[in-house]
Structure formats: structure tokens, C-alpha cells
Design a protein around this motif. Structure first.
Motif, PDB file in Angstrom:
ATOM      1  N   THR A 172       0.834  -1.200   0.000  1.00 46.93           N
ATOM      2  CA  THR A 172       0.000   0.000   0.000  1.00 46.93           C
ATOM      3  C   THR A 172       0.871   1.254   0.000  1.00 46.93           C
ATOM      4  OG1 THR A 172      -0.100   0.074   2.413  1.00 46.93           O
ATOM      5  CG2 THR A 172      -1.844  -1.169   1.276  1.00 46.93           C
ATOM      6  N   ARG A 173       0.283   2.341  -0.439  1.00 44.53           N
ATOM      7  CA  ARG A 173       0.999   3.623  -0.448  1.00 44.53           C
ATOM      8  C   ARG A 173       1.288   4.082   0.978  1.00 44.53           C
ATOM      9  NH1 ARG A 173       3.483   7.250  -4.083  1.00 44.53           N
ATOM     10  NH2 ARG A 173       4.091   8.897  -2.692  1.00 44.53           N
ATOM     11  N   GLN A 174       0.412   3.733   1.903  1.00 46.41           N
ATOM     12  CA  GLN A 174       0.617   4.091   3.307  1.00 46.41           C
ATOM     13  C   GLN A 174       1.903   3.443   3.838  1.00 46.41           C
ATOM     14  OE1 GLN A 174      -2.521   2.681   5.801  1.00 46.41           O
ATOM     15  NE2 GLN A 174      -1.794   3.762   7.614  1.00 46.41           N
ATOM     16  N   THR A 175       2.114   2.179   3.518  1.00 44.09           N
ATOM     17  CA  THR A 175       3.333   1.493   3.948  1.00 44.09           C
ATOM     18  C   THR A 175       4.551   2.091   3.252  1.00 44.09           C
ATOM     19  OG1 THR A 175       2.071  -0.520   4.257  1.00 44.09           O
ATOM     20  CG2 THR A 175       4.451  -0.748   4.156  1.00 44.09           C
ATOM     21  N   HIS A 176       4.396   2.414   1.980  1.00 45.66           N
ATOM     22  CA  HIS A 176       5.473   3.038   1.206  1.00 45.66           C
ATOM     23  C   HIS A 176       5.951   4.316   1.902  1.00 45.66           C
ATOM     24  CE1 HIS A 176       7.471   4.273  -2.608  1.00 45.66           C
ATOM     25  NE2 HIS A 176       7.124   5.473  -2.221  1.00 45.66           N
TER      26      HIS A 176
END
Length: 109
Positions: free
Chosen positions: A34-38
């Protein structure tokens, strides 16, 4: 040499795949993509290194490019005899091909 290339290309491909998928938020249901983890990963690394998180991707890209140059230099150095033989064969065939074409043109009516 095969294992050397595999052990170099594997992590580079894995990092590139993770970066591309997480950057464009193509998670396929996995939290790690996910972009959040990125953003969280780069924020953590930025805090550890004391630099802004947006400066990390270009640094990583330059490191991968430099490592790739080193790996290819090692491969070329190890195969220099085969490359030299290939080059000489290529040059010889090019000279003989141009000589044949010149003879064909000079014997034309």
C-alpha cells in the motif's frame, strides 16, 4: 558467476517491484504494497538517516546504478577473453564481407 548475478538481481528486482507497486498503491490486498506502507517505510528510513524522506528514492536509484556498473564490470572482466575473441571474429567477418562486396561491385558490367 551465475549465483553472483542471481544474488545481485534478486534483491534489485524485489526492491524495484515493491517500490513500483507500493508507489502506485497496487496492493492486491497486501498491506506491504500500500501507499501508506510506502510512505511509512521512507519516513522511518529518513528519520534514521536524518534526511527528508523524499530524498531517499533518488539516493537508492543512484546506489543501484553504481552497484550495477560494478557488477557488469566484474562480469566483463571475468569474460574478457571470450569478449575479445568475439570482437576479433566480428571485425574479421566485417572486413571479409566488405571485401566480397567490393569485388562484386568491381566485376559488375
Amino acid at each position: 558467476m551465475k549465483w553472483f548475478l542471481i544474488l545481485w538481481a534478486g534483491p534489485v528486482a524485489l526492491l524495484g517491484a515493491w517500490y513500483g507497486l507500493s508507489y502506485y498503491d497496487m496492493s492486491f490486498g497486501f498491506f506491504m504494497l500500500t501507499r501508506q506502507t510506502h510512505d511509512l517505510v521512507f519516513q522511518i528510513y529518513g528519520n534514521i538517516l536524518g534526511i527528508p524522506p523524499e530524498d531517499l528514492p533518488p539516493l537508492v536509484a543512484r546506489a543501484i546504478a553504481f552497484d550495477s556498473l560494478l557488477v557488469f564490470a566484474i562480469v566483463i572482466f571475468r569474460r574478457r577473453k571470450a569478449i575479445a575473441t568475439w570482437w576479433q571474429t566480428r571485425q574479421t567477418s566485417r572486413v571479409s564481407a566488405s571485401a566480397i562486396s567490393n569485388e562484386s561491385l568491381s566485376s559488375a558490367p
